[in-house]
Design a protein around this motif. Structure first.
Motif, mmCIF file in Angstrom:
data_model
loop_
_atom_site.group_PDB
_atom_site.id
_atom_site.type_symbol
_atom_site.label_atom_id
_atom_site.label_comp_id
_atom_site.label_asym_id
_atom_site.label_seq_id
_atom_site.Cartn_x
_atom_site.Cartn_y
_atom_site.Cartn_z
ATOM 1 N N LEU A 179 30.398 -50.330 47.359
ATOM 2 C CA LEU A 179 29.167 -50.560 48.110
ATOM 3 C C LEU A 179 29.461 -50.471 49.599
ATOM 4 N N VAL A 180 28.852 -49.484 50.272
ATOM 5 C CA VAL A 180 28.923 -49.417 51.725
ATOM 6 C C VAL A 180 27.601 -49.981 52.232
ATOM 7 N N GLU A 181 27.668 -51.060 53.009
ATOM 8 C CA GLU A 181 26.419 -51.742 53.350
ATOM 9 C C GLU A 181 26.570 -52.516 54.655
ATOM 10 N N HIS A 182 25.500 -52.473 55.474
ATOM 11 C CA HIS A 182 25.512 -53.219 56.736
ATOM 12 C C HIS A 182 24.922 -54.619 56.589
ATOM 13 N N ASP A 183 24.149 -54.854 55.499
ATOM 14 C CA ASP A 183 23.508 -56.155 55.309
ATOM 15 C C ASP A 183 24.568 -57.161 54.825
ATOM 16 N N MET A 184 25.065 -57.973 55.767
ATOM 17 C CA MET A 184 26.200 -58.852 55.453
ATOM 18 C C MET A 184 25.830 -59.955 54.467
ATOM 19 N N ASP A 185 24.577 -60.419 54.471
ATOM 20 C CA ASP A 185 24.184 -61.436 53.492
ATOM 21 C C ASP A 185 24.329 -60.869 52.086
ATOM 22 N N ALA A 186 23.839 -59.630 51.909
ATOM 23 C CA ALA A 186 23.941 -58.985 50.589
ATOM 24 C C ALA A 186 25.402 -58.737 50.235
ATOM 25 N N VAL A 187 26.178 -58.262 51.205
ATOM 26 C CA VAL A 187 27.594 -57.960 50.945
ATOM 27 C C VAL A 187 28.330 -59.213 50.470
ATOM 28 N N PHE A 188 28.135 -60.319 51.203
ATOM 29 C CA PHE A 188 28.882 -61.528 50.834
ATOM 30 C C PHE A 188 28.334 -62.159 49.561
ATOM 31 N N ALA A 189 27.074 -61.866 49.219
ATOM 32 C CA ALA A 189 26.523 -62.368 47.959
ATOM 33 C C ALA A 189 27.035 -61.560 46.765
ATOM 34 N N LEU A 190 27.286 -60.263 46.986
ATOM 35 C CA LEU A 190 27.557 -59.374 45.850
ATOM 36 C C LEU A 190 29.029 -59.055 45.629
ATOM 37 N N ALA A 191 29.791 -58.964 46.721
ATOM 38 C CA ALA A 191 31.111 -58.334 46.609
ATOM 39 C C ALA A 191 32.151 -59.258 45.979
ATOM 40 N N ASP A 192 32.980 -58.675 45.111
ATOM 41 C CA ASP A 192 34.151 -59.389 44.593
ATOM 42 C C ASP A 192 35.331 -59.195 45.532
ATOM 43 N N ARG A 193 35.385 -57.996 46.126
ATOM 44 C CA ARG A 193 36.430 -57.696 47.108
ATOM 45 C C ARG A 193 35.824 -56.920 48.264
ATOM 46 N N LEU A 194 36.451 -57.035 49.421
ATOM 47 C CA LEU A 194 35.981 -56.314 50.599
ATOM 48 C C LEU A 194 37.129 -55.574 51.261
ATOM 49 N N THR A 195 36.788 -54.397 51.797
ATOM 50 C CA THR A 195 37.705 -53.694 52.691
ATOM 51 C C THR A 195 36.984 -53.574 54.027
ATOM 52 N N VAL A 196 37.654 -53.973 55.089
ATOM 53 C CA VAL A 196 37.048 -53.885 56.417
ATOM 54 C C VAL A 196 37.721 -52.752 57.191
ATOM 55 N N MET A 197 36.910 -51.789 57.629
ATOM 56 C CA MET A 197 37.449 -50.644 58.371
ATOM 57 C C MET A 197 36.980 -50.677 59.826
ATOM 58 N N VAL A 198 37.875 -50.283 60.704
ATOM 59 C CA VAL A 198 37.532 -50.063 62.113
ATOM 60 C C VAL A 198 38.301 -48.829 62.564
ATOM 61 N N ASN A 199 37.598 -47.882 63.187
ATOM 62 C CA ASN A 199 38.244 -46.646 63.674
ATOM 63 C C ASN A 199 39.103 -45.956 62.613
ATOM 64 N N GLY A 200 38.593 -45.865 61.403
ATOM 65 C CA GLY A 200 39.301 -45.125 60.348
ATOM 66 C C GLY A 200 40.395 -45.896 59.646
ATOM 67 N N GLU A 201 40.724 -47.095 60.146
ATOM 68 C CA GLU A 201 41.836 -47.872 59.565
ATOM 69 C C GLU A 201 41.294 -49.099 58.842
ATOM 70 N N VAL A 202 42.042 -49.553 57.828
ATOM 71 C CA VAL A 202 41.721 -50.824 57.181
ATOM 72 C C VAL A 202 42.327 -51.936 58.029
ATOM 73 N N ILE A 203 41.471 -52.846 58.519
ATOM 74 C CA ILE A 203 42.021 -53.965 59.307
ATOM 75 C C ILE A 203 42.162 -55.228 58.449
ATOM 76 N N ALA A 204 41.465 -55.264 57.310
ATOM 77 C CA ALA A 204 41.606 -56.420 56.409
ATOM 78 C C ALA A 204 41.052 -56.055 55.045
ATOM 79 N N HIS A 205 41.587 -56.701 54.005
ATOM 80 C CA HIS A 205 40.963 -56.589 52.693
ATOM 81 C C HIS A 205 41.240 -57.855 51.915
ATOM 82 N N GLY A 206 40.364 -58.153 50.961
ATOM 83 C CA GLY A 206 40.540 -59.368 50.168
ATOM 84 C C GLY A 206 39.211 -59.845 49.617
#
Ligand SMILES: Nc1ncnc2c1ncn2[C@@H]1O[C@H](COP(=O)(O)OP(=O)(O)OP(=O)(O)O)[C@@H](O)[C@H]1O
Length: 257
Positions: free
Chosen positions: A210-237
Motif C-alpha cells: 500500500l502506497v498511501e499519504h493518509d497516515m491515519d489509514a496507514v497506521f490503522a491498516l499496515a502490519d509493516r512499514l517501509t519509509v523512503m526518502v530520496n530513493g532510500e529506505v530510512i526505516a522499516h518495521g
C-alpha cells in the motif's frame, strides 16, 4: 504459516544521474499489508513500477513466489499473479460496473495465447471458460462491495466508488499480490472508511503493498512499514517501531504521529 509472495531484493532505478530507487528490499507476505510511505518524490511510485514490470530495474531482483520476474513485461507479471491499481483511474466511464469488471475478467482469458481452447467457439470448453470468467467477475464485484451497483454507469459514480471499481477490475484477474497506489487519494471521510474496510477484507487472501499519504489509514491498516526518502529506505518495521523512530520523526512524520 504466512508465505512471502513477492520479494524485491536491492532494487535500484536510475534516471540519468538520479537514483529514484536505491537498493530497496521489500518482502510482501500473504495476509499482511505492507505500507510504503515517504514525502513526494521519495520513489514510492517508481518502486511500485519496478515490482509490476512497468519499469525495468537498473539492478536488483524481483521474485514472485519462487519465480524470478526481473525484467518481465507487465502483462506477463500480471498473469503470474500480480495486480496493481494506478493513481489515475483506469476505468471505462461510459460502461457499467458489470461491463468494466467483465472486460477485466476477460482480459485474463485473452492473455492466455497458449490455451488451445481459446480458439474453439461454441463448444463445451467455451462454456466452461465463460463460467470461469463469470465466477471471477461475480466474486470481484462482491468482494469490492459493489454488488448493489452492478448496473451503475461508471462515469456517474462517486470518486470513492470509482476507486472501488478499479480494485474490482484488478481482483477480476485473480491476483495473489496487490500493489495499491494511493487508493484513498481524494476521498472524503466516509469514502475513506469504506476503502479501509475493503482493504481489510482483501488482506487475508492477498499480499498487499500500500502506497498511501493518509497516515491515519496507514497506521490503522499496515502490519509493516517501509519509509523512503530520496530513493532510500530510512526505516522499516512495525507501525509502533516506525512511529518511535527519531530519524522518521525528523525526516517525515512530524510530531502528529
Ligand atoms: N520517468 C522518469 N524520468 C526521470 N525522473 C523520474 C521519472 N519518474 C520519476 N522520476 C523522479 O524520480 C523521483 C521519485 O519519483 P516518484 O514518482 O517515484 O516519487 P513518489 O514517492 O511516488 O512521489 P509522489 O508521492 O509525489 O507520487 C522523483 O525525483 C521524480 O522526479
Amino acid at each position: 504459516m504466512a508465505e512471502v509472495l513477492l520479494s524485491a531484493q536491492k532494487v535500484t532505478k536510475r534516471f540519468g544521474g538520479l537514483a529514484a530507487v536505491n537498493g530497496v528490499s521489500v518482502d510482501l507476505w500473504r495476509g499482511k499489508i505492507h505500507a510504503v510511505i515517504g514525502p513526494n518524490g521519495a520513489g514510492k511510485s517508481t518502486l511500485t513500477n519496478l515490482l509490476s514490470g512497468d519499469l525495468p530495474p537498473t539492478s536488483g531482483q524481483v521474485l514472485l513466489g519462487a519465480t524470478d520476474v526481473t525484467g518481465w513485461a507487465p502483462e506477463r507479471i500480471s498473469r503470474q499473479g500480480l495486480g496493481r491499481s494506478y493513481q489515475k483511474t483506469n476505468i471505462f466511464l461510459p460502461l457499467t460496473v458489470h461491463e468494466n469488471v467483465r472486460l477485466a475478467a476477460q482480459s485474463r482469458d485473452a492473455q492466455q495465447p497458449w490455451n488451445p481452447l481459446r480458439w474453439w467457439p461454441d463448444t463445451r470448453s467455451d462454456t466452461i471458460k465463460n463460467r470461469a470468467t463469470s465466477a471471477r467477475l461475480e466474486s470481484a464485484i462482491e468482494l469490492s462491495g459493489l454488488k448493489d451497483r452492478r448496473t451503475a454507469i461508471a462515469g456517474a459514480m462517486s470518486h470513492g466508488e470509482q476507486r472501488q471499481l478499479e480494485i474490482a477490475m484488478t481482483l477480476a484477474t485473480e491476483p495473489q499480490v496487490l500493489l495499491l497506489d494511493e487508493p484513498l487519494a481524494g476521498m472524503g471521510v466516509a469514502e475513506a472508511e469504506r476503502m479501509v474496510e475493503l482493504l481489510q477484507r482483501l488482506k487475508p487472501a492477498h499480499a498487499i503493498m500500500l502506497v498511501e499519504h493518509d497516515m491515519d489509514a496507514v497506521f490503522a491498516l499496515a502490519d509493516r512499514l517501509t519509509v523512503m526518502v530520496n530513493g532510500e529506505v530510512i526505516a522499516h518495521g512495525t507501525p509502533p517501531e516506525v512511529r518511535a523512530d527519531a530519524t522518521v520523526q525528523a525526516a517525515y512524520l512530524g510530531e502528529d504521529h
